[in-house]
Design a protein around this motif. Sequence first.
Motif, PDB file in Angstrom:
ATOM      1  N   GLY A  39      25.450  28.317  30.320  1.00 57.39           N
ATOM      2  CA  GLY A  39      24.105  29.057  29.924  1.00 57.39           C
ATOM      3  C   GLY A  39      23.251  28.570  31.198  1.00 57.39           C
ATOM      4  N   PRO A  40      21.894  28.481  30.829  1.00 58.25           N
ATOM      5  CA  PRO A  40      20.854  28.298  31.999  1.00 58.25           C
ATOM      6  C   PRO A  40      21.248  26.842  32.565  1.00 58.25           C
ATOM      7  N   ALA A  41      20.904  26.684  33.722  1.00 58.77           N
ATOM      8  CA  ALA A  41      21.083  25.310  34.299  1.00 58.77           C
ATOM      9  C   ALA A  41      19.517  24.645  34.414  1.00 58.77           C
ATOM     10  N   LEU A  42      19.468  23.448  34.577  1.00 59.68           N
ATOM     11  CA  LEU A  42      18.213  22.860  34.543  1.00 59.68           C
ATOM     12  C   LEU A  42      18.100  22.129  36.120  1.00 59.68           C
ATOM     13  N   VAL A  43      16.678  21.984  36.156  1.00 61.80           N
ATOM     14  CA  VAL A  43      16.509  21.703  37.459  1.00 61.80           C
ATOM     15  C   VAL A  43      16.932  19.964  37.770  1.00 61.80           C
ATOM     16  N   GLY A  44      17.587  19.918  38.862  1.00 61.47           N
ATOM     17  CA  GLY A  44      18.186  18.612  39.121  1.00 61.47           C
ATOM     18  C   GLY A  44      19.688  18.231  38.498  1.00 61.47           C
ATOM     19  N   GLU A  45      20.113  18.632  37.913  1.00 67.55           N
ATOM     20  CA  GLU A  45      21.548  18.513  37.135  1.00 67.55           C
ATOM     21  C   GLU A  45      22.497  19.102  38.100  1.00 67.55           C
ATOM     22  N   ARG A  46      23.722  18.500  37.877  1.00 65.62           N
ATOM     23  CA  ARG A  46      24.801  19.007  38.532  1.00 65.62           C
ATOM     24  C   ARG A  46      25.558  19.867  37.490  1.00 65.62           C
ATOM     25  N   PHE A  47      25.245  21.217  37.737  1.00 65.41           N
ATOM     26  CA  PHE A  47      25.596  22.284  37.035  1.00 65.41           C
ATOM     27  C   PHE A  47      27.018  22.801  37.481  1.00 65.41           C
ATOM     28  N   LEU A  48      28.031  23.111  36.573  1.00 62.00           N
ATOM     29  CA  LEU A  48      29.282  23.647  36.680  1.00 62.00           C
ATOM     30  C   LEU A  48      29.315  24.937  36.216  1.00 62.00           C
ATOM     31  N   VAL A  49      30.167  25.999  37.283  1.00 65.30           N
ATOM     32  CA  VAL A  49      30.144  27.533  36.992  1.00 65.30           C
ATOM     33  C   VAL A  49      31.814  27.683  37.415  1.00 65.30           C
ATOM     34  N   SER A  50      32.370  28.081  36.241  1.00 64.82           N
ATOM     35  CA  SER A  50      33.700  28.540  36.259  1.00 64.82           C
ATOM     36  C   SER A  50      34.089  29.764  36.919  1.00 64.82           C
ATOM     37  N   VAL A  51      34.966  29.983  37.864  1.00 67.32           N
ATOM     38  CA  VAL A  51      35.324  31.131  38.562  1.00 67.32           C
ATOM     39  C   VAL A  51      36.845  31.342  38.359  1.00 67.32           C
ATOM     40  N   THR A  52      37.261  32.541  37.691  1.00 63.55           N
ATOM     41  CA  THR A  52      38.537  32.956  37.577  1.00 63.55           C
ATOM     42  C   THR A  52      38.973  34.087  38.164  1.00 63.55           C
ATOM     43  N   ILE A  53      40.143  34.054  38.922  1.00 62.13           N
ATOM     44  CA  ILE A  53      40.464  35.199  39.748  1.00 62.13           C
ATOM     45  C   ILE A  53      41.802  35.494  38.852  1.00 62.13           C
ATOM     46  N   THR A  54      41.955  36.817  38.851  1.00 57.27           N
ATOM     47  CA  THR A  54      43.118  37.745  38.253  1.00 57.27           C
ATOM     48  C   THR A  54      43.524  38.912  38.794  1.00 57.27           C
ATOM     49  N   SER A  55      44.923  38.827  39.089  1.00 54.13           N
ATOM     50  CA  SER A  55      45.268  39.946  39.980  1.00 54.13           C
ATOM     51  C   SER A  55      46.094  40.914  38.795  1.00 54.13           C
ATOM     52  N   ARG A  56      45.541  42.134  39.201  1.00 52.96           N
ATOM     53  CA  ARG A  56      45.832  43.256  38.312  1.00 52.96           C
ATOM     54  C   ARG A  56      46.798  44.569  38.800  1.00 52.96           C
ATOM     55  N   GLU A  57      46.700  44.966  39.848  1.00 51.15           N
ATOM     56  CA  GLU A  57      47.484  46.241  40.335  1.00 51.15           C
ATOM     57  C   GLU A  57      48.518  45.675  41.439  1.00 51.15           C
ATOM     58  N   HIS A  58      48.108  44.498  42.218  1.00 52.49           N
ATOM     59  CA  HIS A  58      49.051  44.146  43.217  1.00 52.49           C
ATOM     60  C   HIS A  58      48.743  42.607  43.209  1.00 52.49           C
ATOM     61  N   ALA A  59      50.083  41.957  43.885  1.00 55.15           N
ATOM     62  CA  ALA A  59      49.921  40.434  43.922  1.00 55.15           C
ATOM     63  C   ALA A  59      48.898  40.134  44.912  1.00 55.15           C
ATOM     64  N   ILE A  60      48.625  38.802  45.063  1.00 55.17           N
ATOM     65  CA  ILE A  60      47.512  38.109  46.031  1.00 55.17           C
ATOM     66  C   ILE A  60      48.340  37.436  46.911  1.00 55.17           C
TER      67      ILE A  60
END
Length: 819
Positions: A525-546
Motif C-alpha cells: 500500500g502507500p508508503a509513509l515519509v521516512g520509513e524504509r518501504f519494500l516493493v516486490s518485483v517479480t519477473i516471469t518468462s512467458r514465450e522464451h527463456a531469459i
Amino acid sequence: MVAISTRLPPIQRLLEIRTVAEHLHFKISTLLLHGGNLIEAVTWFHQHSASYKNLVGPPKVIFLHWEWLSRQFLVFAELLDSSSVTLQSVSSLPLGTAEQPLTEWEFHPAYYYQSAAQYLKEKRSALELAVSISETFNENDDGSAESVVPSIYVGQFARLLEQGDDLAMQFLTDDEFTHYAIAEGKMLQDSFEIVALLKKSHETYSNLKVQRVGSLCAFEIAREYFSLGDFSNAKQLFDGIVDLYRKEGWATLLWEVLGYLQECSRKQGAVKEFVEFSLEMAALPLSTVGSIQSSKCGPGGPASLEQRDMIQREIFALVSGEARPISLEGTDDLKVTGDNTLHIEIDLVSPLRSVLLASVAFHEQIIKSGVPSLITLSLLSQLPLSIEIDQLEVQFNQSECNFIIMNAQKGSLQAVSGERHDHRMESAPSLVLVTNKWLHLTYDIKSKQSGKLECISVIAKMEPNFTICCRAESPASMDDLPLWKFEDCVKTFPTKDPALSFSGQKAALVEEPDPQVDVTFGASGPALVGERFLVSVTITSREHAIYAGEMKINLVDVRGGGLFSPRESEPFSMGSHHVELLGIVGPEGEDESQRGPDKIKKIQQSFGLVSVPFLNIGESWSCKLEIMWHQPKPVMLDSLLLSRIKPVPDSDQLASLSLHETTALVLNATNCSEFTLQLLSMAIEVDDNGEDFKKVFTVIPQVDSSKLRLGTVHLKWKRHSGSEDRSGLTVTDAQVLTKHELPNVHIELSPLSFVLSGSHNDTVFVSKSEHILYYKMVPLASGLQQLPRISLTSVRYSAQFQPSIAASTVFIVPSKPRC
C-alpha cells in the motif's frame, strides 16, 4: 415629335437633338436631387433614356448612339454619387409606375456605372463594325478630320477654313461628319474607360455586401484585362471569381471562368495550373450537346460533353508527350518531360476531388501488431473518358506499411525500373477508372508498431512524368462532390459492403504485442515519509527463456500534475531528491556469496541495476526494492502529519503569551494514513538550551520578545509490528523520526488585574417557580481564575448552600491582542 429641318443633314440633326436633350436632362436631374426628390429623379431618368433609346441613326454611326447612352448613365451615376439624398426604405415607397416599375438597385450609383460600361462596350463593337464596312475611311488620311471643330451652336460641328486673314465655318455633310466621328472614335481607349466604370461599380457593390453582382462586375473587368493582353491582372480577378462560383455551384458560369483561367495559364506558360484548370473543366457536370454557339463562348469553348472529351484528350496527350494537339500549337513552354515532371496535389477541399477521389477503409478498427488485416482502397473519377493508371502507391503514417499496386496490363518492366524498392509490391488485374464508377481494391496490411495506423495519401501514376496525389478519405466521413451531388446519376458506395461504407475509417488502432516477459510489482500500500518501504518485483518468462537478463530501476521524481494533492507544495531543488533507493534484496536464501562473478548489483540514489538469473519458460524470479521517501509524492496517499496550532485570521499577527505566566500548549498528532501506527515518543526541543520537554503541556515564557520560537516537535513512530499486506510482504520494523516546527509566538507583559468585590444581600420569593441570578463578569487575566463566591440561605427552612471550590474556578483563554 421632332420637326424636319432643312438646315442640317439627318445624322447631324439627330446629334443635335440628343445633345440638347442631354443638357436639359442634366439640369432637371440636378434640380430634383438637390430638392431631395430621389424617386422623381430616378423616374425622370428612365423616361429620358426610354424616349431616345430608339433614335439610333444609320448603322454606320450607331456607335454614336451607344456612346451618348453610356454618357447618360455615367452622368446620372455621378449625380447620385455626389448627392446627399438617400433612400431610407425602398420597400415602403411606390417605385415607378405600373408601366415602368423600378427596382431597388436603380437607386444606387453602382447600377448606372455598370450600365454605362455595358453601353460603352456596345459602342466599341459598333465602332469596329463601322470601320470594317466603311469604304471611304482611310487610316492615313486624317487631315480633313483635324479641321473639324464644334460649332457655336449646341450639338453642331463645322469645318474651319482659312480665307486670307479671316476664318470661316463651313457646314459638314453627313459623310464628312461620319468620317470625322470614326477617326475620333478610333483615337479613344474605350477599354480603360470601361475598366474604370466597372471598378466604381464593383467597389460600390462590395460596400453594399452584394457579392454576386459584384463578382459579375469583377468578371467583366477581368475580361477587359484579358482582351488587352494583361493576363496577370486578369488571372488575379478570375481566381477570386472562380471561388464564388465553386461555392455557389454554378457549373455553366464556372466553365466560362475556368476557360479564361486555362487560357491565362497557357499564355503565361504555367503548365501545372493549365493542367489543373483543364482537368477541373473536364470533370464538371455538363452534358449539354451543342447548345451554345462557339462564337458566344469564352476561350474554353461551349459548355458541352463533346468539349469535355476534347479537353481530357488534349491534357493526357500533353502529359504523355505525344503529338501536340492543334489547340496547343505554339505553346512550347507547356511541356511535361523527365526534366519537367508534373505532380498535382488533391486535398480534402480541392475542386479536383471530382477528377480523382480516394477512399480507404480498414475492415477492423482494432488490429493486432504483426497480424495481417484487410484494407479496401476505392477510387472514383468524374472525367468523361476512362483513364488507366500505371501504378498506385498507398502511404501511411508508418512508412514501413506503404505498398505499391502495379497494373498487370502494363507489364513488369515498370516494376523493375521503379524508383522505390523498399516497399511491398502488389499487383492488380486492371487499374482502369470508368466515369462515376468506383474501383475497389482490397489487400492485406500488417503493422509491427503499436499505436495509430492511418492512411495518409494515395499517389496515382498515369504517365511516366505525371502523378496525382490524393489525400485519403474515410467512407464514413467523406463529403459528397459539391457540383455532382444534385446531378441525376447513379449513386454507388465506395465499398462493396454497404455497412463498411457507413462505418469505415481510414485509421485503425494497432494494439500492443503480447508481452514475452511479465514484470509484476507488489507493495503493502502507500508508503509513509521516512520509513524504509519494500516493493516486490517479480519477473516471469512467458514465450522464451531469459539468458543473462538485467533489470534496471529508475526512480522518477514526479513533480506537479493532478494526480495528488500534498498538504504543502515543496520548493523545487536541483540538489535534493525526494525519493531514494536504499537497497535491493534478493530472494530468500540468496546471499552475496552465492552470486557469481558475472552477476551485477549496482545501487545509486535513484538508480539500480541487478542481474536476472537464467529463467526457463514459465519460471519466475523476484526481489525486493528498499525505497525511502523524504517528502509526500504522488506515489503515496498521505503521510504522518502533525496538527498545527490554529493561526489567527491575520497571518501577519502571532499568537500572544503572557510573560512569566503559565500557558497550556496542546499538541495533537493525527494518523492520516490507512495503517495502524505506534507512537513511541513525543518531545519538544528548545533551540536556546537544548532542553527536552517530554509530554509537557505548559509553557512559561521567561524572555520578553516580539517573536519567540517555541521549538521543534520530535515524533518517533513505526508501523504496528506484524502488519502484512495481501501479498505477504512484511514492512520493515524500523523506527521513523519526524520533526515538525512549532509556530512563533509573541510575548507580552501581564495586564493589570483588579477585582471589585463585596457582600451583596438580596431577598427573593420562590413559590413553585424558579429564579435565575444573572451576573456579568469581565475577565482581566488569562489562565485559571477564581469566580465570585455565592452563598444561598433559606430563612424558612434554616438551610444554607455553599458551592464547592472546584465549581468556583474557571480557565480563561487568552484573547486576540488589540495592537
